[in-house]
Design an enzyme around this catalytic site. Structure first.
Site, short mmCIF file in Angstrom:
data_model
loop_
_atom_site.label_atom_id
_atom_site.label_comp_id
_atom_site.label_asym_id
_atom_site.label_seq_id
_atom_site.Cartn_x
_atom_site.Cartn_y
_atom_site.Cartn_z
N LYS A 18 0.70 -1.27 -0.12
CA LYS A 18 0.18 0.47 0.07
C LYS A 18 0.77 1.12 -0.06
O LYS A 18 0.53 2.42 -0.65
CB LYS A 18 -1.23 0.18 1.11
CG LYS A 18 -2.03 -1.13 1.50
CD LYS A 18 -3.10 -1.20 0.26
CE LYS A 18 -3.86 -1.37 -0.29
NZ LYS A 18 -5.03 -2.16 -1.04
N GLU B 259 -9.57 7.40 2.79
CA GLU B 259 -10.79 6.48 3.38
C GLU B 259 -10.21 5.69 3.88
O GLU B 259 -9.19 4.52 3.30
CB GLU B 259 -11.75 5.53 2.28
CG GLU B 259 -12.14 4.75 1.56
CD GLU B 259 -10.22 5.09 0.32
OE1 GLU B 259 -9.91 6.37 0.34
OE2 GLU B 259 -9.69 4.00 -0.23
N SER C 184 1.72 -9.72 -1.84
CA SER C 184 1.29 -8.19 -1.05
C SER C 184 1.82 -7.60 0.27
O SER C 184 1.71 -6.62 0.51
CB SER C 184 0.28 -8.11 -1.73
OG SER C 184 -1.02 -8.94 -0.25
C1 LIG Z 1 -1.93 -7.11 2.19
C2 LIG Z 1 -3.24 -7.06 1.22
N1 LIG Z 1 -3.28 -7.64 -0.26
C3 LIG Z 1 -3.95 -7.02 -0.74
C4 LIG Z 1 -4.91 -6.07 -0.26
C5 LIG Z 1 -5.97 -5.79 -1.87
O1 LIG Z 1 -5.87 -4.32 -2.29
P1 LIG Z 1 -6.25 -4.14 -3.82
O2 LIG Z 1 -6.38 -5.21 -4.25
O3 LIG Z 1 -5.49 -3.19 -3.65
O4 LIG Z 1 -3.88 -5.05 -4.27
C6 LIG Z 1 -4.55 -4.90 1.03
C7 LIG Z 1 -5.91 -4.45 1.46
O5 LIG Z 1 -5.72 -3.90 2.42
C8 LIG Z 1 -3.72 -5.67 1.56
O6 LIG Z 1 -3.76 -5.16 2.57
#
Ligand SMILES: Cc1ncc(COP(=O)(O)O)c(C=O)c1O
Ligand SMILES: Cc1ncc(COP(=O)(O)O)c(C=O)c1O
Lengths: 434, 290, 434, 290
Positions: free
Chosen positions: C109, C131, C402
């Protein structure tokens, strides 16, 4: 290939810089160090010393190369050296942060844990044991053991288990067995004894991963050498970014592994002042009667003795019984300190400073709100030091951010609530726990 | 005043029974009664544990006894007063960790630039209290020089522990420093009562054969049968700790009277001693019939 | 200097690779995208579009250089591409992990939050709003705002505040104001509405940092471009380590920012299969009556509509009311998805897969215990996919980690306790919360 | 059946009073009584809110009303039935978000490869229900082509909102698409009752002067005085939403009878309408006296 090149240069470099070799021969740092352990452990310690010399010092079987590669890939090294814009402004000096908080697991602890677990693998050991107090070393060891597919048992005092549940959970998630230690007061001391006990019975196939630069030789030199990657990087980064070595290097000190890791490569740079920041707790006064030191400032307020395998500086009563130490940060809450630091303090090379709980909490909030980095409460002591002593610092200061504060949110809410902490946000909606 | 015989004497005729208890467990008065019961039960040497806050070589049985004693206020000075007060025939040995020895006598000794000043005051005081020897489980032979010197000065024996894994150079160095007896650790691990006798014991005794010093085997001995087999296997004495401390701990848990616990300790001692003597006889017989 | 060189090469590269430019002209991805916003926001959106073009696309005033430098120093980039030894063995294919969990804050993020807050600074804005649902985007924004010394307000539903207290605490520690949103059901939807409302009143001095590749143009392209650093690095690292681009790239998808960040640089590599793993929740069946989708698989199960400023794929009932979505991972719990992903799925370029809660939890435990990495529950879905579909994968798979799972310990204990999860440690001592 | 006059007619003689309520708030029956009360109170046009689950352009007053209506089960079909059922003189306008318009008629329309198929079924049904115009706050002129076409086909007006910040090309494009009236947003921000009249209103009206379409000002009007000043400032009509929704919300909170709430709505409507007329007179006088 470039790894090998670097190593060779490093070795030449090391030869010119005696500070990096200190203690490697015999485990002695002046009057400190040694191997005060039960006879049953001596063979294991000798085997380990031999393995340390072969693999770590001589890179046998490419151990060092594999270690560095895994530290990079799995651990996320190198960690950045970041200019702290707002602290630099505040203190009118260039403040740089060595970002060990970004290491996998959230603290410098992995440098050592990964090194030792890998070494155990090279030694043909089949099992890992470790003690943990706050759980940081335990989580780092559990991660390294999972990564290297080694069964792992972590001993942890029952009281600590209840205080540090998220870390217990992390260790178990990583597949480690967490053994509650119920003897005595159920904290770090008892966990260490219990781990030594396990080791004494299982030395043949088990390696004991000690969590700081403490314990009998070769642990203090070995842990230092694994953690020295912090200062190897920081020194190069500082030269690259600022054109020279820093004037001051600051690190908090519990057992002293992040401290020596951050200092190691600078010890031979005589122009660089080294500040080891200890937990001053609530006060430096000691309650002899109760055997309690409401701090854990062993470098600053301790005196010589023998604990957990080494001669070093300790918090002890006049009989030589070890005191219960105290700090707002459980990771600094240890009555001893690495023998090398004790030596460097006696030599005048390292400047020991105590920062109390209040100043540490202020440092915690200051770094969080002005730099967007929530430090571990241990680390926060280094920032308490900066606030108090910045006037005596030179123009380029490197501070090691030894860990991140995610593990400390509960404690920080609670401790902040007890006090009137400068710069703390209003957390009243959270007091009473989360 | 403690018995002033030298430790060698204790091993001179027949196998020595060397029991261990933590001094001050659970309080000084009971503890005195317990140690005297060991003496009545046939102890040749008594190892008196002076508790240290970080007993890294102990199993949990003894560790808990150490905590009970510390909680009741045990200190080195009280320990020495306790030893002086004892009325026993057995020779007294103090078992403790190096930091207590090193710190005794206050910071003057400690902060002297000569690091070897440390242990002297402790040894001097121990000698005066009638202690005849020291066992220091966290002091390896390599670091023992200053203590060795102080012991020589005040006529105390310095007893080393030989592990199943001790051999070669280390064993030689240890044997060059040891006096009184060697403490032969029966198995790997820490103290604690076990049910069996380890093969490691026999191997250790074999290895030690060439050295001319009494060999007392400890770690895990809990019954007369054990004692018998160990002595039959070649030991000059048996050291028994956890099995006796267990009796004290049971007394604490069940709130038994001091006299009751003392009786049990005496009875167990007789059993162990008798076992050792049986073992000795069977060995003599074997030797004779050979 | 080398930064500038790189940029130039990148620009030439980009010109040859249309996938990286998609949507930049007009915010359209085929039939998806657009700017469905109240008229009052249009000027802000136009101003932002202009700033995006000047600073982000044309590197005016060296914006991109500063962004990259701060990402490196403050954020800890590059993150490693690590070979996962045990998963590689398990699946008989080379599995590589892109370690976004090591980014400052513990998730990808920050790439976006830092980019947008810096952009706001270049635009002369004086205030940041955002948000947050699970709190991950909020904490990243709060960190970036503290780092860049910008006042920041985060809107968060009251119910989410109660579920995600540690993240609330982190935002407050970083000096952000956290405004509880009490309207409606007190979750992400309401927080978005409330943030839009604030923005509509304060557009002149305030920038709204949207947390994924959703919302009106230029947000989807801008967030993608900020997150694309993931795949820029991963592609280079894969080529360096393995001699070529991977056969498969896997990322979980909520809004889709980590997904597009991980795919962006590979979209033009036609040989690379792209797998977007959505939260299958408890089932893909929908309860039309209650307006509830027990999943958040909008790519897989949603259909076209307009939400939060863009035309995209949505979970909606037959009237067009947005469904309440559900997932074991709150960060995937969103009824929409980025318009670019909707487009790439329709084109057949991206393969959408749903992985349910159970499989995600198994993936969570598998990665934790075998690789020593505790992933976020969001991320865990990607590992659920690996388990289920590894047979159809090629010989070199890159999976984006992620985020890390420290934020999810409570939820993971609780959800594991409800089920019989393969490979989960015995956590009975902890159930009932920590 | 709703009044079938064209919207222009509503602005033809004197300033138009354009009240807004959420249909189905808090239930269909009360809602019908409330809308009819607005009509009795002098409404020229009535904006009927069809609730969408993500109303990004609304202030919290209206958002909560939308939630009340959704919770009571409002759907587009019930909305149309409600409109058909109304007995009012005022012209009816539907205010809703684009996704509801786009989805109406089910997935056939949606999944057609021609994206413009979307809005037609909704507009057709609205026309049949007597709706004369649409306000779609999240539909910018740039995306409005398909809806514009459907409105033309079925004779509905498409009303756009002009913000204080709308000017230049965007304003021209909007004015090229608008019909019925323009909704002049009095200030930045979302809907919600305020106490003052914004300078932005005057500036907006000046900017719109050259366009030949009635200008109704909304956002924040809550009293007769407001209405008077706004019309005196050049508005052709006033749009009042949150102030009226507040009356409904108070009724819900205080559990007032439907009749009581309807009376209050009618009274407030009279005040607003009278204010608008005063404003109109004063403007006419100013013009005459100039
Ligand atoms: C660790 C992590 N992966 C994925 C996501 C999903 O978001 P996005 O699909 O925008 O990557 C989030 C959202 O909070 C997250 O914290
Ligand atoms: C973040 C952090 N810093 C510092 C320490 C203190 O250990 P050491 O002094 O060995 O670095 C700890 C120990 O847990 C820690 O977690």
């Amino acid at each position: 290939m470039s790894e090998t090149d670097t190593r060779t240069t490093e070795e030449t470099e090391t030869a010119r810089r005696p500070g990096r070799r200190r203690g490697r021969e015999d485990g002695k740092f002046g009057r400190y160090g040694g191997q005060y352990v039960p006879e049953a452990l001596m063979p294991a310690i000798e085997e380990l010393t031999d393995a340390y010399e072969r693999y770590v010092l001589d890179n046998e079987d490419g151990f060092v190369d594999e270690f560095r590669e895994r530290l990079a890939e799995f651990g996320g090294r190198p960690t950045p050296l970041q200019r702290a814009d707002r602290l630099s402004e505040r203190y009118e000096t260039e403040v740089y942060l060595k970002r060990e908080d970004l290491l996998h697991g959230g603290a410098h602890k992995l440098n050592n844990a990964l090194g030792q677990v890998l070494l155990a693998k090279y030694m043909g050991k089949e099992r890992i044991i470790a003690e943990t107090g706050a759980g940081q070393h335990g989580t780092a060891t559990a991660m390294a053991a999972a990564h290297l597919d080694m069964p792992c048992t972590i001993y942890m005092g029952e009281r600590d288990i209840n205080r540090q549940r998220p870390n217990v959970f992390r260790m178990k998630l990583n597949g480690s067995e967490v053994k509650p230690v119920t003897t005595g007061r159920g904290t770090l001391k008892e966990a260490i004894s219990e781990t030594m006990r396990d080791w004494a019975e299982t030395v043949e196939d088990t390696h004991y991963v000690i969590g700081s630069i403490v314990g009998p030789h070769p642990f203090p030199v070995m842990v230092r050498d694994f953690q020295a990657v912090i200062s190897e990087e920081a020194r190069e980064q500082a030269i690259e970014k600022t054109g020279g070595v820093p004037t001051d290097v600051v690190a908090c000190a519990g057992g002293g592994s992040n401290t020596m890791g951050t200092f190691a490569e600078f010890v031979d740079d005589e122009s660089v002042a080294l500040h080891a920041v200890e937990a001053g707790g609530s006060t430096l006064e000691v309650d002899e009667e109760a055997g309690v030191a409401p701090n854990s400032a062993s470098l600053f307020a301790g005196d010589e003795g023998v604990l957990h395998g080494a001669r070093t500086k300790l918090l002890q009563d006049s009989d030589g019984q070890i005191m219960e130490s105290h700090s707002v940060s459980s990771g600094l809450d240890y009555a001893g300190v690495g023998p090398e630091l004790a030596y460097l303090v006696d030599e005048g090379r390292v400047d020991p400073v105590a920062v109390d709980d209040d100043a540490a909490l202020e440092g915690f909030h200051r770094l969080s709100s002005t730099e967007g980095i929530i430090p571990a409460l241990e680390t926060a002591h280094a920032f308490g030091f900066l606030e108090k002593h910045h006037e005596k610092l030179g123009e380029r200061v490197v501070v090691n951010v030894s860990g991140r504060g995610d593990k400390d949110l509960d404690a920080a809410i609670e401790e902040t609530d007890k006090r009137d902490v400068d710069g703390a946000p209003d957390m009243s909606m959270f007091t009473g726990g989360m | 005043m403690a018995n002033a015989d030298a430790l060698d004497a204790a091993f001179a005729d027949g196998p020595a029974y060397v029991p261990y208890l933590v001094v001050g467990d659970p309080d000084d008065e009971s503890s005195k009664a317990y140690v005297e019961a060991l003496d009545r039960g046939g102890a040749d040497v008594i190892e008196l544990g002076l508790p240290f806050s970080e007993p890294i070589a102990e199993g949990s049985t003894i560790q808990e006894a150490l905590v009970r004693s510390l909680d009741a206020g045990m200190t080195p000075d009280r320990f020495f007063a306790f030893a002086e007060d004892l009325e026993v025939d057995a020779a007294l040995v103090c078992m403790t960790y190096y930091n207590l020895i090193y710190q005794y006598g206050g910071s003057e000794a400690r902060s002297a630039s000569d690091a070897s000043a440390g242990p002297r005051p402790f040894v001097e005081r121990a000698a005066a209290a009638g202690i005849r020897g020291l066992v220091v489980p966290d002091l390896p032979a390599e670091e023992a020089e200053p203590l060795r010197e102080a012991c020589d000065e005040f006529g105390l024996d310095l007893i080393f522990i030989v592990a199943p894994t001790t051999r070669g150079d280390r064993l030689d160095r240890m044997m060059a420093n040891v006096s009184g007896y060697v403490y032969v650790q029966a198995r790997l691990g820490t103290t604690g009562a076990r049910d069996d006798v380890s093969d490691q014991t026999t191997a250790s005794l074999d290895r030690l054969g060439e050295y001319d010093v009494p060999k007392a085997v400890g770690f895990g001995i809990s019954t007369g049968d054990h004692a018998e087999r160990i002595v039959a296997g070649g030991a000059d004495g048996i050291i028994v700790g956890s099995a006796l401390v267990d009796v004290v701990a049971e007394g604490v848990a069940a709130e038994l009277s001091t006299a009751e616990v003392a009786d049990r300790l005496e009875a167990l001692s007789r059993e162990l001693k008798a076992g050792a003597e049986r073992g000795h006889r069977s060995r003599t017989e074997t030797v004779e019939s050979a």
